[in-house]
Design a protein around this motif. Structure first.
Motif, PDB file in Angstrom:
ATOM      1  N   TRP A   1       3.322  -6.896   5.489  1.00 44.18           N
ATOM      2  CA  TRP A   1       2.225  -7.804   6.178  1.00 44.18           C
ATOM      3  C   TRP A   1       0.827  -7.852   4.886  1.00 44.18           C
ATOM      4  O   TRP A   1       0.055  -7.973   5.616  1.00 44.18           O
ATOM      5  CB  TRP A   1       1.615  -7.720   7.562  1.00 44.18           C
ATOM      6  N   TYR A   2       1.051  -6.710   4.188  1.00 42.30           N
ATOM      7  CA  TYR A   2      -0.184  -6.377   3.295  1.00 42.30           C
ATOM      8  C   TYR A   2      -0.476  -8.459   2.145  1.00 42.30           C
ATOM      9  O   TYR A   2      -1.821  -8.010   2.390  1.00 42.30           O
ATOM     10  CB  TYR A   2      -0.439  -5.452   2.168  1.00 42.30           C
ATOM     11  N   GLN A   3       0.716  -8.298   2.216  1.00 43.14           N
ATOM     12  CA  GLN A   3       0.120  -9.378   0.648  1.00 43.14           C
ATOM     13  C   GLN A   3      -0.277 -10.890   1.858  1.00 43.14           C
ATOM     14  O   GLN A   3      -1.410 -11.365   0.815  1.00 43.14           O
ATOM     15  CB  GLN A   3       1.677  -9.868   0.562  1.00 43.14           C
TER      16      GLN A   3
ATOM     17  N   GLU B   1     -10.192  -5.352  -2.442  1.00 45.62           N
ATOM     18  CA  GLU B   1      -8.729  -5.186  -2.072  1.00 45.62           C
ATOM     19  C   GLU B   1      -8.323  -3.614  -2.579  1.00 45.62           C
ATOM     20  O   GLU B   1      -8.649  -2.818  -2.665  1.00 45.62           O
ATOM     21  CB  GLU B   1      -8.137  -6.263  -2.672  1.00 45.62           C
ATOM     22  N   LEU B   2      -7.741  -2.939  -0.783  1.00 48.04           N
ATOM     23  CA  LEU B   2      -7.052  -1.383  -1.366  1.00 48.04           C
ATOM     24  C   LEU B   2      -5.956  -1.402  -1.028  1.00 48.04           C
ATOM     25  O   LEU B   2      -5.482  -1.265  -0.269  1.00 48.04           O
ATOM     26  CB  LEU B   2      -7.513  -0.734   0.093  1.00 48.04           C
ATOM     27  N   PRO B   3      -5.478  -1.965  -2.116  1.00 50.56           N
ATOM     28  CA  PRO B   3      -3.692  -1.608  -1.971  1.00 50.56           C
ATOM     29  C   PRO B   3      -2.824  -0.349  -1.490  1.00 50.56           C
ATOM     30  O   PRO B   3      -1.838  -0.523  -0.537  1.00 50.56           O
ATOM     31  CB  PRO B   3      -2.631  -3.070  -3.045  1.00 50.56           C
ATOM     32  N   ASN B   4      -3.658   0.628  -1.932  1.00 57.96           N
ATOM     33  CA  ASN B   4      -3.030   1.636  -1.960  1.00 57.96           C
ATOM     34  C   ASN B   4      -3.591   1.991  -0.289  1.00 57.96           C
ATOM     35  O   ASN B   4      -2.302   2.864   0.421  1.00 57.96           O
ATOM     36  CB  ASN B   4      -3.423   2.672  -1.961  1.00 57.96           C
TER      37      ASN B   4
ATOM     38  N   GLY C   1     -13.136  -3.437   8.299  1.00 57.69           N
ATOM     39  CA  GLY C   1     -12.256  -2.968   7.362  1.00 57.69           C
ATOM     40  C   GLY C   1     -10.873  -3.493   8.192  1.00 57.69           C
ATOM     41  O   GLY C   1     -10.654  -3.207   9.721  1.00 57.69           O
ATOM     42  N   VAL C   2      -9.883  -4.193   7.308  1.00 54.94           N
ATOM     43  CA  VAL C   2      -8.464  -4.489   8.810  1.00 54.94           C
ATOM     44  C   VAL C   2      -7.579  -3.910   7.569  1.00 54.94           C
ATOM     45  O   VAL C   2      -6.822  -4.666   6.573  1.00 54.94           O
ATOM     46  CB  VAL C   2      -8.311  -6.736   7.686  1.00 54.94           C
ATOM     47  N   ILE C   3      -6.150  -3.565   8.322  1.00 55.61           N
ATOM     48  CA  ILE C   3      -5.317  -2.911   8.186  1.00 55.61           C
ATOM     49  C   ILE C   3      -4.205  -3.496   8.766  1.00 55.61           C
ATOM     50  O   ILE C   3      -4.052  -3.631   9.846  1.00 55.61           O
ATOM     51  CB  ILE C   3      -5.456  -1.624   7.995  1.00 55.61           C
ATOM     52  N   ALA C   4      -3.413  -3.895   7.688  1.00 60.03           N
ATOM     53  CA  ALA C   4      -1.565  -4.654   7.983  1.00 60.03           C
ATOM     54  C   ALA C   4      -1.002  -2.930   8.419  1.00 60.03           C
ATOM     55  O   ALA C   4      -0.666  -2.017   8.229  1.00 60.03           O
ATOM     56  CB  ALA C   4      -0.964  -4.419   6.562  1.00 60.03           C
ATOM     57  N   LEU C   5      -0.469  -3.882   9.818  1.00 60.64           N
ATOM     58  CA  LEU C   5       0.080  -3.123  10.426  1.00 60.64           C
ATOM     59  C   LEU C   5       1.571  -2.585   9.895  1.00 60.64           C
ATOM     60  O   LEU C   5       2.182  -1.613  10.032  1.00 60.64           O
ATOM     61  CB  LEU C   5       0.495  -4.076  11.885  1.00 60.64           C
ATOM     62  N   ARG C   6       1.665  -3.233   8.810  1.00 62.04           N
ATOM     63  CA  ARG C   6       3.003  -2.885   8.404  1.00 62.04           C
ATOM     64  C   ARG C   6       3.151  -3.402   6.198  1.00 62.04           C
ATOM     65  O   ARG C   6       1.911  -4.083   6.790  1.00 62.04           O
ATOM     66  CB  ARG C   6       4.230  -3.722   8.435  1.00 62.04           C
TER      67      ARG C   6
END
Length: 118
Positions: A31-33, A60-63, A23-28
């Motif tokens: 920064w997800y997009q 993709e897990l946008p939430n 799992g890779v999670i954006a720090l902000r």
């Protein structure tokens, strides 16, 4: 611009049989997009070429501002039969965070992405 994944995301990994789950999670949130646009199945498969024997799937897990990758054929048969040092796939997250993305300069500047400095 080159952007190191470690500078814009954090990651966790584990195992299920012979498949590593990363799992890779954006720090902000903003920064997800760029993760969606540039951290592709092809890019991850290339990063792990010679390490995994199967394909790569991405969810993709946008939430959660996160991507989840399944790395098939990554664990030498799985935790109970593998002779690999990391039969549970815990280091795959660290290995993926070493990946360097190519992001168009205008996108990187607009989102204030930190540039990679080797």
């Amino acid at each position: 611009m080159k952007v190191r994944l470690l500078d814009i995301a954090h990651a966790r990994s584990g195992d299920k049989g012979d498949t590593a789950n990363v799992g890779v999670i954006a720090l902000r949130p903003e920064w997800y997009q760029p993760l969606v646009w540039f951290l592709t199945v092809e890019r991850v498969a290339e990063h792990f070429r010679g390490v995994i024997t199967g394909g790569v799937e991405r969810f993709e897990l946008p939430n959660l501002t996160a991507l989840n990758f399944l790395l098939h054929g990554a664990l030498g048969g799985g935790g109970t039969v593998s002779l690999k040092t990391d039969a549970q796939g815990k280091v795959y997250s660290t290995a993926l965070l070493r990946l360097v993305l190519e992001v168009p300069d205008d996108v990187a500047r607009r989102l204030a992405l930190p540039p990679y400095r080797p």
